[in-house]
Each structure stands twice: as C-alpha cells, then as structure tokens.
Design a protein around this motif. Sequence first.
Motif, PDB file in Angstrom:
ATOM      1  N   SER A   1      12.656  -1.639  -0.330  1.00 34.79           N
ATOM      2  CA  SER A   1      13.364  -0.377  -0.102  1.00 34.79           C
ATOM      3  C   SER A   1      12.857   0.749  -0.991  1.00 34.79           C
ATOM      4  N   ASN A   2      11.978   0.451  -1.939  1.00 31.50           N
ATOM      5  CA  ASN A   2      11.451   1.512  -2.800  1.00 31.50           C
ATOM      6  C   ASN A   2      10.563   2.491  -2.039  1.00 31.50           C
ATOM      7  N   LYS A   3      10.142   2.125  -0.851  1.00 35.00           N
ATOM      8  CA  LYS A   3       9.464   3.090   0.023  1.00 35.00           C
ATOM      9  C   LYS A   3      10.388   4.273   0.307  1.00 35.00           C
ATOM     10  N   VAL A   4      11.679   4.005   0.476  1.00 36.98           N
ATOM     11  CA  VAL A   4      12.659   5.071   0.731  1.00 36.98           C
ATOM     12  C   VAL A   4      12.687   6.039  -0.440  1.00 36.98           C
ATOM     13  N   TYR A   5      12.707   5.487  -1.649  1.00 32.39           N
ATOM     14  CA  TYR A   5      12.712   6.343  -2.844  1.00 32.39           C
ATOM     15  C   TYR A   5      11.465   7.219  -2.889  1.00 32.39           C
ATOM     16  N   GLY A   6      10.312   6.610  -2.723  1.00 33.44           N
ATOM     17  CA  GLY A   6       9.062   7.355  -2.814  1.00 33.44           C
ATOM     18  C   GLY A   6       8.961   8.451  -1.780  1.00 33.44           C
ATOM     19  N   LEU A   7       9.414   8.175  -0.556  1.00 25.88           N
ATOM     20  CA  LEU A   7       9.373   9.189   0.493  1.00 25.88           C
ATOM     21  C   LEU A   7      10.379  10.309   0.246  1.00 25.88           C
ATOM     22  N   ALA A   8      11.512   9.992  -0.377  1.00 27.99           N
ATOM     23  CA  ALA A   8      12.494  11.031  -0.706  1.00 27.99           C
ATOM     24  C   ALA A   8      11.904  12.026  -1.698  1.00 27.99           C
ATOM     25  N   VAL A   9      11.248  11.518  -2.741  1.00 30.76           N
ATOM     26  CA  VAL A   9      10.618  12.395  -3.731  1.00 30.76           C
ATOM     27  C   VAL A   9       9.505  13.215  -3.079  1.00 30.76           C
ATOM     28  N   PHE A  10       8.681  12.563  -2.282  1.00 31.29           N
ATOM     29  CA  PHE A  10       7.580  13.260  -1.611  1.00 31.29           C
ATOM     30  C   PHE A  10       8.101  14.352  -0.683  1.00 31.29           C
ATOM     31  N   SER A  11       9.133  14.041   0.093  1.00 29.54           N
ATOM     32  CA  SER A  11       9.687  15.029   1.023  1.00 29.54           C
ATOM     33  C   SER A  11      10.204  16.255   0.289  1.00 29.54           C
ATOM     34  N   GLY A  12      10.852  16.029  -0.854  1.00 30.50           N
ATOM     35  CA  GLY A  12      11.338  17.159  -1.648  1.00 30.50           C
ATOM     36  C   GLY A  12      10.198  18.025  -2.153  1.00 30.50           C
ATOM     37  N   PHE A  13       9.123  17.391  -2.596  1.00 28.85           N
ATOM     38  CA  PHE A  13       7.957  18.143  -3.083  1.00 28.85           C
ATOM     39  C   PHE A  13       7.308  18.944  -1.950  1.00 28.85           C
ATOM     40  N   VAL A  14       7.183  18.328  -0.772  1.00 27.00           N
ATOM     41  CA  VAL A  14       6.579  19.022   0.372  1.00 27.00           C
ATOM     42  C   VAL A  14       7.428  20.217   0.774  1.00 27.00           C
TER      43      VAL A  14
ATOM     44  N   TRP B   1       0.826  -1.208   0.000  1.00 25.46           N
ATOM     45  CA  TRP B   1       0.000   0.000   0.000  1.00 25.46           C
ATOM     46  C   TRP B   1       0.859   1.256   0.000  1.00 25.46           C
ATOM     47  N   TRP B   2       2.075   1.173   0.532  1.00 26.83           N
ATOM     48  CA  TRP B   2       2.976   2.324   0.419  1.00 26.83           C
ATOM     49  C   TRP B   2       3.289   2.625  -1.053  1.00 26.83           C
ATOM     50  N   LEU B   3       3.552   1.594  -1.834  1.00 29.40           N
ATOM     51  CA  LEU B   3       3.889   1.803  -3.247  1.00 29.40           C
ATOM     52  C   LEU B   3       2.688   2.289  -4.049  1.00 29.40           C
TER      53      LEU B   3
END
Length: 314
Positions: A293-306, A43-45
């Motif tokens: 570990s792709n959760k790490v990638y997705g959160l990195a992109v999201f954090s940058g956008f926020v 569900w994270w992905l």
Amino acid sequence: MFFRTKDTGPVSDAVKRHWVDTHMPPWARPYARLARWERPIGWWLLLLPCWWSVALAAIAMEAPGPNLWHLALFMIGAIVMRGAGCTYNDLVDADIDAQVERTRSRPIPSGQVTRAQVKIFLVVQALVGLLVLVQFNVFSIILGVASLVPVAVYPFMKRITNWPQLFLGFAFSWGALMGWSAAFGSLSWAPVVLYAGGIAWTVGYDTIYAHQDKEDDALVGVKSTARLFGSWSKPAILLLYAVATALISLAAVLADAGPAAFAGIAVGAAHLLWQSIVLDIDDPDQCLKLFRSNKVYGLAVFSGFVADALIHWL
C-alpha cells in the motif's frame, strides 16, 4: 544455453496465476521471476522518489509541470534496474533463500536457472539501464553510476548489521537525487533532504515487509530492523514515518512549494498513520498488504507536487 531453463513452477509468495506464469513462454518465466516482473510494487517504490524529485524540480524552476520525458525515462530505468537489483540479490542470497520457506522456490535455489544464466541476464538488464542513464546530463550519469555502491553492498548487510533496511533506503531513495539532477545538472539542499526523507520512509515500510520472515531469519541468522525493534516495531515505524513526513515537508519548503504540495504530503501522512495503527506484526499476509500500500503514499506525495507545479506555472 540461455534459453534452456527449467520451469518448476511459480515462487510461493508471488501473485497467483499472474501473466508471467500464464502467458510468457516457459523458458522465459524463470527470468521474469528473477526480475520480479509479476510484483510491480518493487519498481514503483524505486520509481516514486525519482518522480517526486522531477516534480519538485519543476516547482523550483516554475516549469509547467514535471518533465514528461524524464518521468518516462525514470519509469523504464526503475523497472529495469529493480529487476537487475533483484537478480543480483538472488545471486548473492541463493544459499539463504534455500533455507527460508517463502523464498526456497525462487529460480536459483529451485534449479530453474543456472548461475551462469543469471549472470548473463544481470548484464543484459544493466546494459539497458545504462542506455537509459546516458540520456541524462553528465552530472546525472556520474550520480547514477555512484548509485551502484549502495546497490552492491545491500545484500551483504543482513549478515553484519541489524539495519539492512537502512542500506536498502540508501539504494531505493537515490532517485530523489536523480530527478533534480536531471533538471539542474547539480544538487542542492532540497533533493538531499528529500533523499533523507525517502530513506526514513523505506526503513519504515521494509520493516513491515521483514516481519513476514522474522522466524526464518532468526533460524538462519539473518538480521533486520523487524527483529531489532521486535514488539516496539509499531512505535518505531510510526516514528520513522513521522521523520519521513517532516523531511519531505522541509524539502518542499526549500523548493518554495505551495499549499498543493503540502496537501499531498498531508494525505500521504494520513495513509502512513493508518498503516502504523492497523499493523499486526504477527500477520504476514497483512504485512505484505500494508507494504504494497506504500504505492498509495508515494502517489499522493507525487500528485501534490505535480498539482503545485501546475499552480505555480499558472
């Protein structure tokens, strides 16, 4: 009838001694396993492209950060609809799952639940998802209903094409359209390009995941990009990740994002590069860890956008 299940034990590839197997009542455990509640990475992905899109819309609108109500709704929707998707997939794939070592202990092939019980559970989850969907504007409701098309066809693609991961990408990246639609009541090029980037990312990470089952898949005739790429999987995944990075960067440009957004994309790209370098396609345990570990990638992109949305506002 719904409560009369048979708990024959956990699924072999699930997290051991998880709360589903230790704290839920025995009758409910088969349903939790159908929905993969003990494996939140799914569900994270599904959720992360939704969150990217919400945050990217905030940048474009110069809003003071992403809409928190939308973030919450998408989280609930992702958990419920990922569970519904897994339930539907298990219903379609029960005969195949019974022939694969990693999946034959799933609730349907192991006899924990009947097909009638599974269908009832599927309907219940879909109704909760519908309740979430109707909280959005009319355009988003129509767009959300349209997402059922790739969801419905995905389980059958492994039987007829070497690219089932592409169809998973169509379904799992749909949220890249939804977050923007929820904010604007329409679409533009930014979310469409973000959606394309999400598809490339999904094909990459699910190719890694598919390498766990390639021997069994070959025996039962199931197709995948893992089997298609074979020994060329590492460069193919690197190329897919590069395409994903380029498209997500272009989406940020189209939304008039600033340096913080691109910093997040860069951190995420470094993580994807690391995955591509260390990947051993013949090590199933490592493939699963890299997939998660792709959760790490997705959160990195999201954090940058926020961060960029907040900087834009300030």
